[in-house]
Design a protein around this motif. Structure first.
Motif, PDB file in Angstrom:
ATOM      1  N   ILE A   1       0.552   6.592 -14.581  1.00 15.50           N
ATOM      2  CA  ILE A   1       0.858   5.482 -13.674  1.00 15.50           C
ATOM      3  C   ILE A   1      -0.210   5.384 -12.585  1.00 15.50           C
ATOM      4  CG2 ILE A   1       2.446   6.902 -12.292  1.00 15.50           C
ATOM      5  CD1 ILE A   1       3.864   3.775 -12.597  1.00 15.50           C
ATOM      6  N   ASP A   2      -0.705   6.542 -12.159  1.00 17.31           N
ATOM      7  CA  ASP A   2      -1.799   6.574 -11.187  1.00 17.31           C
ATOM      8  C   ASP A   2      -3.025   5.875 -11.768  1.00 17.31           C
ATOM      9  OD1 ASP A   2      -3.388   7.341  -9.012  1.00 17.31           O
ATOM     10  OD2 ASP A   2      -4.073   9.120 -10.085  1.00 17.31           O
ATOM     11  N   GLY A   3      -3.330   6.200 -13.040  1.00 13.29           N
ATOM     12  CA  GLY A   3      -4.478   5.578 -13.701  1.00 13.29           C
ATOM     13  C   GLY A   3      -4.355   4.070 -13.733  1.00 13.29           C
ATOM     14  N   VAL A   4      -3.160   3.586 -14.081  1.00 12.88           N
ATOM     15  CA  VAL A   4      -2.949   2.140 -14.185  1.00 12.88           C
ATOM     16  C   VAL A   4      -3.153   1.472 -12.823  1.00 12.88           C
ATOM     17  CG1 VAL A   4      -1.246   0.348 -14.632  1.00 12.88           C
ATOM     18  CG2 VAL A   4      -1.406   2.309 -16.163  1.00 12.88           C
ATOM     19  N   ILE A   5      -2.513   2.048 -11.780  1.00 13.06           N
ATOM     20  CA  ILE A   5      -2.603   1.434 -10.448  1.00 13.06           C
ATOM     21  C   ILE A   5      -4.045   1.467  -9.934  1.00 13.06           C
ATOM     22  CG2 ILE A   5      -1.890   1.660  -8.031  1.00 13.06           C
ATOM     23  CD1 ILE A   5       0.822   2.607  -9.047  1.00 13.06           C
TER      24      ILE A   5
ATOM     25  N   ARG B   1      -3.166   6.879  -1.192  1.00 10.99           N
ATOM     26  CA  ARG B   1      -3.184   7.769  -2.353  1.00 10.99           C
ATOM     27  C   ARG B   1      -4.052   8.994  -2.075  1.00 10.99           C
ATOM     28  NH1 ARG B   1      -7.130   8.252  -6.262  1.00 10.99           N
ATOM     29  NH2 ARG B   1      -6.445   9.179  -8.240  1.00 10.99           N
ATOM     30  N   GLY B   2      -5.213   8.748  -1.463  1.00  8.70           N
ATOM     31  CA  GLY B   2      -6.135   9.839  -1.181  1.00  8.70           C
ATOM     32  C   GLY B   2      -5.512  10.921  -0.306  1.00  8.70           C
ATOM     33  N   THR B   3      -4.799  10.498   0.773  1.00 11.60           N
ATOM     34  CA  THR B   3      -4.185  11.511   1.638  1.00 11.60           C
ATOM     35  C   THR B   3      -3.073  12.250   0.898  1.00 11.60           C
ATOM     36  OG1 THR B   3      -2.909   9.710   2.566  1.00 11.60           O
ATOM     37  CG2 THR B   3      -4.686  10.546   3.902  1.00 11.60           C
ATOM     38  N   TYR B   4      -2.349  11.550   0.019  1.00 14.34           N
ATOM     39  CA  TYR B   4      -1.264  12.202  -0.730  1.00 14.34           C
ATOM     40  C   TYR B   4      -1.811  13.279  -1.659  1.00 14.34           C
ATOM     41  CZ  TYR B   4       2.420   8.945   0.600  1.00 14.34           C
ATOM     42  OH  TYR B   4       3.344   8.231   1.282  1.00 14.34           O
ATOM     43  N   LEU B   5      -2.970  12.984  -2.262  1.00 11.79           N
ATOM     44  CA  LEU B   5      -3.517  13.933  -3.237  1.00 11.79           C
ATOM     45  C   LEU B   5      -3.730  15.301  -2.609  1.00 11.79           C
ATOM     46  CD1 LEU B   5      -6.107  11.905  -5.343  1.00 11.79           C
ATOM     47  CD2 LEU B   5      -3.783  12.593  -5.915  1.00 11.79           C
ATOM     48  N   SER B   6      -4.194  15.312  -1.323  1.00 12.74           N
ATOM     49  CA  SER B   6      -4.409  16.612  -0.704  1.00 12.74           C
ATOM     50  C   SER B   6      -3.082  17.215  -0.247  1.00 12.74           C
ATOM     51  CB  SER B   6      -5.389  16.501   0.456  1.00 12.74           C
ATOM     52  OG  SER B   6      -4.878  15.629   1.425  1.00 12.74           O
TER      53      SER B   6
ATOM     54  N   GLY C   1       0.815  -1.209   0.000  1.00 13.05           N
ATOM     55  CA  GLY C   1       0.000   0.000   0.000  1.00 13.05           C
ATOM     56  C   GLY C   1       0.848   1.259   0.000  1.00 13.05           C
ATOM     57  N   VAL C   2       1.917   1.285   0.830  1.00 16.67           N
ATOM     58  CA  VAL C   2       2.764   2.476   0.891  1.00 16.67           C
ATOM     59  C   VAL C   2       3.485   2.675  -0.443  1.00 16.67           C
ATOM     60  CG1 VAL C   2       4.821   3.461   1.953  1.00 16.67           C
ATOM     61  CG2 VAL C   2       3.023   2.519   3.385  1.00 16.67           C
ATOM     62  N   ILE C   3       4.012   1.597  -1.004  1.00 15.35           N
ATOM     63  CA  ILE C   3       4.762   1.739  -2.260  1.00 15.35           C
ATOM     64  C   ILE C   3       3.828   2.170  -3.395  1.00 15.35           C
ATOM     65  CG2 ILE C   3       6.090   0.505  -4.020  1.00 15.35           C
ATOM     66  CD1 ILE C   3       7.201  -1.210  -1.697  1.00 15.35           C
ATOM     67  N   LEU C   4       2.750   1.382  -3.627  1.00 13.43           N
ATOM     68  CA  LEU C   4       1.855   1.716  -4.746  1.00 13.43           C
ATOM     69  C   LEU C   4       1.118   3.030  -4.507  1.00 13.43           C
ATOM     70  CD1 LEU C   4       0.296  -1.697  -5.797  1.00 13.43           C
ATOM     71  CD2 LEU C   4       2.165  -0.444  -6.840  1.00 13.43           C
TER      72      LEU C   4
END
Lengths: 322, 307
Positions: B133-137, B185-190, B119-122
Motif C-alpha cells: 500500500i505504501d508503494g501504491v501511495i 511518511r518520512g517521519t513515521y518511517l523513523s 496528508g495525515v491519512i495517506l
C-alpha cells in the motif's frame, strides 16, 4: 552506477505511461472531441450523420484502442487540429510558441545562476556579514512576493515611468534579422526573465550558501588547508565542485516550477510563449491544444528529473543504491 | 556540528535546573518558549493577527458593499468616500481589499487544512503499514509531482464549466497533497523502528491508537511547520490563478482578482492605488507566514538552527 542508470531509465517508462493515461483521462472528461479536434455535426439535428461521423473518427472504438491511436500519433508529433483556429494543427500552433518559452526559460535560468551562485558563495565565506544578511533578506522577500505582482511593479517603474525596457512582446520590428534583432529580443526578455527567475534566485542562493558552508566544514577541506593549498584553490578546486552537485540536481527538479511560473509570467508580459497559448486555449476551451501542452510539459519535467538523477549518480560516487 | 548533536541527546537542553525540580515542562511548552524568543516570528504573529482581524471585521471599517457595481463611478481615483478609488466596474477598492482578504485567507487556510487531512491519512497509512500500500501511495505521489501543478489545475478548471470556491479549494488540495504526505511518511518511517512503538504494540495497543497517541504527537513538529508554509504557498497560488482569471470568480473579491485589474494598461499606469494594496497585502501576509513557519521550525527542532 550503470545498474542504477538502467533501472532509473526503466522507471521512466511506466511514469511516461502514467502521464499519458492521466492526460487521456482528462481529455475523455472534457466535452467534445478533445484529442483530434474534429468538429462534429449537431446530434440533435441528424443523429444518423452524427453517429456516422463518430464511427469514422474512431470515437466508438473501445477506450484502449482510442488511447493507442492517440499515443502513437502524438509520438509522431500529431496532436490533431485546433478547435478554435480553423484548419490549423495543434503542432503548428505549439511550434510557433515553443522556442519563445525555451529562450525565456534559458535566459531566466542564466540570470538566476550568475546572480545566486556568486552571492551564495560570498555569503558562505563571510557569514553574518552585511551582504550575507542582505542576501538572506532578499531570499525572504523573493519567495514572498507573487511573481506576477513583481512583474507588474517592474513594468510600472522600469517600463512606464523610466522607459528602459519594453513591457511586452518579443520584438519591436518583427521583420528584422541579424545581431540587432538578437539584442532586441534580449531587451524584451529582461523584465520577464528577471520576474520568472526571482523565486529561483532566492532558492538557489540559500541552497548554495548552506552547501558551501557544509563543504567548508568537512574533513577533506581541513586536509587541503593543512597541506598548504592556497585559499583560492581550496575554494575552486575542492569546495565548489562538491557544493555545485546538489544545486545542479535541484535545477533538474525545478524545471516544473520554472515552466509553471512561465505560464503566469508570460501572461503578465503578454509574451507569446507556450504559457500564453495555454491560457488562451483554456479560456477558449480549445481542448486539443490544452492536452498537447499538458503532455509536452509533463514529458519535459520527466526528462529533467531523469537527467538530474543520472547526473547525480555519475558525479557523486559516494551515494550508494541498494 | 558534533557538539550540537551531543547536546540534543539530553531531553531538555534549554531547561534551567531550578525549574526542573518544580515541574518539568512538556516538549510543546519548550517549543513555545523557544518560539517566543524569536522576535521576527513573534512580530509576524502580530502582523498576521492584525491582517486577519481587520479582514474578519471588515464591516466595521467600511460601509460599502464590495460587490456592488456602479457604472457611473468607474476607475475613480481616491476620494473621501472611496479611499482607494473604484475599479473598472465601479466597485469600491477599499471594501474589496478587506473582503477580498477574507476570501484569500479562507481559501489558503481551508486548502491547507484539506491537504493536511489528506496528508495525515495517506501519510499515516503509507508510513505505518509500509509494503504494497505504501508503494501504491508513493507511486501516485511521484506521478502527481511530475505534473506541473498549475497546468494540471488549469486543465481541470477548463473541464469544469462552473467554478465555485469550495470546488477551487478541492482542486488545489487534490493536486498538491504529495509533498506533505511524503514528509509525514518520512517521519513515521523513523518512528516505526523505535522501542516505544514496540512497547506499545507489546501491551496490545491497536494500530489506530499507536498512530494517534504515539505517531502523530511525535511527528507534530514537521506537520505544523510544513502546513504553515503550505498556507503561504496556497495564498500565492490562489492569487496567481485568480490573477489569470481562473480562480475566485467575479463579483466575489479576492486579492488575486483585484490585481488582475492591472492587466488593463490604463489602470496599471494611472491607478496604482487600485492594484498595489492587494499585492502588498499578499506580500506581507505571505512574508509573516513564512517567518512564523521558520520560527516554528527552529522551535520544534533546535538542531535545524544553522544561522
Amino acid at each position: 552506477m550503470y545498474k542504477y542508470i538502467i533501472r532509473r531509465i526503466l522507471v521512466f517508462i511506466p511514469m511516461l505511461f502514467a502521464l499519458t493515461v492521466i492526460v487521456f483521462t482528462l481529455a475523455q472528461l472534457a466535452p467534445g472531441d478533445a484529442l483530434t479536434g474534429q468538429s462534429l455535426a449537431d446530434p440533435n439535428v441528424d443523429p444518423e450523420v452524427y453517429e456516422q461521423q463518430r464511427e469514422a473518427l474512431g470515437l466508438n472504438d473501445p477506450l484502449p484502442v482510442q488511447y493507442w491511436h492517440w499515443v502513437s500519433s502524438a509520438a509522431q508529433g500529431d496532436f490533431g487540429d485546433s478547435l478554435v483556429f480553423n484548419g490549423r494543427t495543434v503542432m503548428d500552433l505549439i511550434e510557433a510558441r515553443f522556442a519563445n518559452t525555451l529562450y525565456l526559460g534559458l535566459f531566466s535560468l542564466f540570470i538566476t545562476i550568475i546572480v545566486s551562485i556568486p552571492i551564495g558563495i560570498y555569503s558562505a565565506r563571510r557569514p553574518y556579514s552585511l551582504l550575507d544578511y542582505g542576501a538572506t533578506g532578499f531570499g525572504f522577500l523573493g519567495l514572498a512576493i507573487p511573481n506576477f505582482f513583481f512583474g507588474l511593479i517592474a513594468i510600472y517603474f522600469l517600463s512606464i515611468q523610466l522607459g528602459w525596457f519594453p513591457a511586452q512582446g518579443t520584438l519591436s520590428s518583427p521583420g528584422a534579422a541579424g545581431f540587432g534583432s538578437f539584442l532586441d529580443r534580449l531587451h524584451h526578455m529582461v523584465l520577464p526573465g528577471i520576474t520568472l527567475g526571482l523565486a529561483g534566485t532566492a532558492t538557489y542562493m540559500r541552497y548554495m550558501r548552506s552547501e558551501v558552508l557544509d563543504v567548508l566544514g568537512s574533513d577533506y577541506i581541513r586536509t587541503a588547508r593543512a597541506k598548504g593549498m592556497t585559499e583560492n584553490s581550496v575554494l575552486y578546486k575542492h569546495t565548489l565542485r562538491n557544493a555545485l552537485i546538489p544545486i545542479i540536481t535541484l535545477m533538474g527538479f525545478e524545471i516544473g516550477v520554472l515552466l509553471s511560473g512561465a505560464v503566469i509570467t508570460e501572461q503578465v508580459f503578454q509574451y507569446p510563449g507556450l504559457g500564453t497559448l495555454f491560457i488562451s486555449s483554456v479560456t477558449n476551451r480549445d481542448f486539443p491544444v490544452v492536452m498537447a501542452i499538458a503532455l509536452i510539459l509533463g514529458v519535459l519535467i520527466l526528462i529533467g528529473n531523469l537527467l538530474a538523477d543520472i547526473f547525480y549518480s555519475i558525479v557523486d560516487p559516494r551515494i550508494r543504491y541498494d | 556540528m558534533q557538539s550540537n548533536s551531543q547536546e540534543t541527546l539530553s531531553t531538555h537542553p534549554e531547561m534551567e535546573p531550578r525549574e526542573e525540580q518544580k515541574k518539568s515542562k512538556s516538549p510543546f511548552q519548550l517549543a513555545l518558549r523557544r518560539f517566543m524568543k524569536n522576535k521576527l516570528a513573534v512580530i509576524s504573529v502580530f502582523v498576521l493577527l492584525t491582517i486577519t482581524t481587520t479582514c474578519a471585521l471588515a464591516p466595521l471599517f467600511t460601509d460599502l458593499d464590495p460587490e456592488r457595481t456602479n457604472l457611473l463611478l468607474i476607475e475613480q481615483g481616491p476620494s473621501d468616500e472611496h479611499i482607494l478609488g473604484t475599479n473598472g466596474q465601479g466597485q469600491d477598492n477599499f471594501a474589496r481589499l478587506l473582503y477580498g482578504g477574507r476570501i484569500s485567507l479562507i481559501v489558503g487556510f481551508s486548502a491547507m487544512f484539506f491537504t493536511l487531512a489528506i496528508g495525515v491519512i495517506l501519510g499515516s497509512i503509507s508510513g505505518y503499514y509500509g509494503g504494497k500500500i505504501d508503494g501504491v501511495i508513493m507511486r501516485a505521489a511521484d506521478i502527481m509531482l511530475m505534473l506541473p501543478f498549475l497546468v494540471l489545475a488549469l486543465t481541470i478548471i477548463a473541464i469544469i464549466e462552473e467554478l465555485t470556491i469550495p470546488l477551487f479549494i478541492t482542486i488545489i488540495a487534490l493536486t498538491s497533497w504529495p509533498n506533505l504526505t511524503r514528509i509525514i511518511r518520512g517521519t513515521y518511517l523513523s518512528l516505526r523502528e523505535q522501542e516505544f512503538v514496540l512497547g506499545a504494540r507489546a501491551i496490545g495497543a491497536s494500530d489506530i491508537r499507536i498512530i494517534f497517541r504515539h505517531f502523530i504527537p511525535n511527528a507534530i513538529g514537521p506537520i505544523i511547520v510544513n502546513a504553515t508554509l503550505m498556507m503561504a504557498t496556497y495564498i500565492i497560488i490562489e492569487a496567481g490563478l485568480s490573477f489569470i482569471g481562473f480562480g475566485i470568480p467575479q463579483p466575489t473579491p479576492s486579492w488575486g482578482n483585484m490585481i488582475s485589474e492591472a492587466m488593463n494598461v490604463r489602470i496599471l499606469r494611472e491607478h496604482p492605488e487600485a492594484w498595489v494594496p492587494p499585492g502588498l497585502a499578499i506580500f506581507i501576509t505571505v512574508l509573516s507566514i513564512n517567518f512564523i513557519g521558520d520560527g516554528l521550525r527552529d522551535a520544534f527542532d533546535p538542531k535545524s538552527k544553522e544561522r
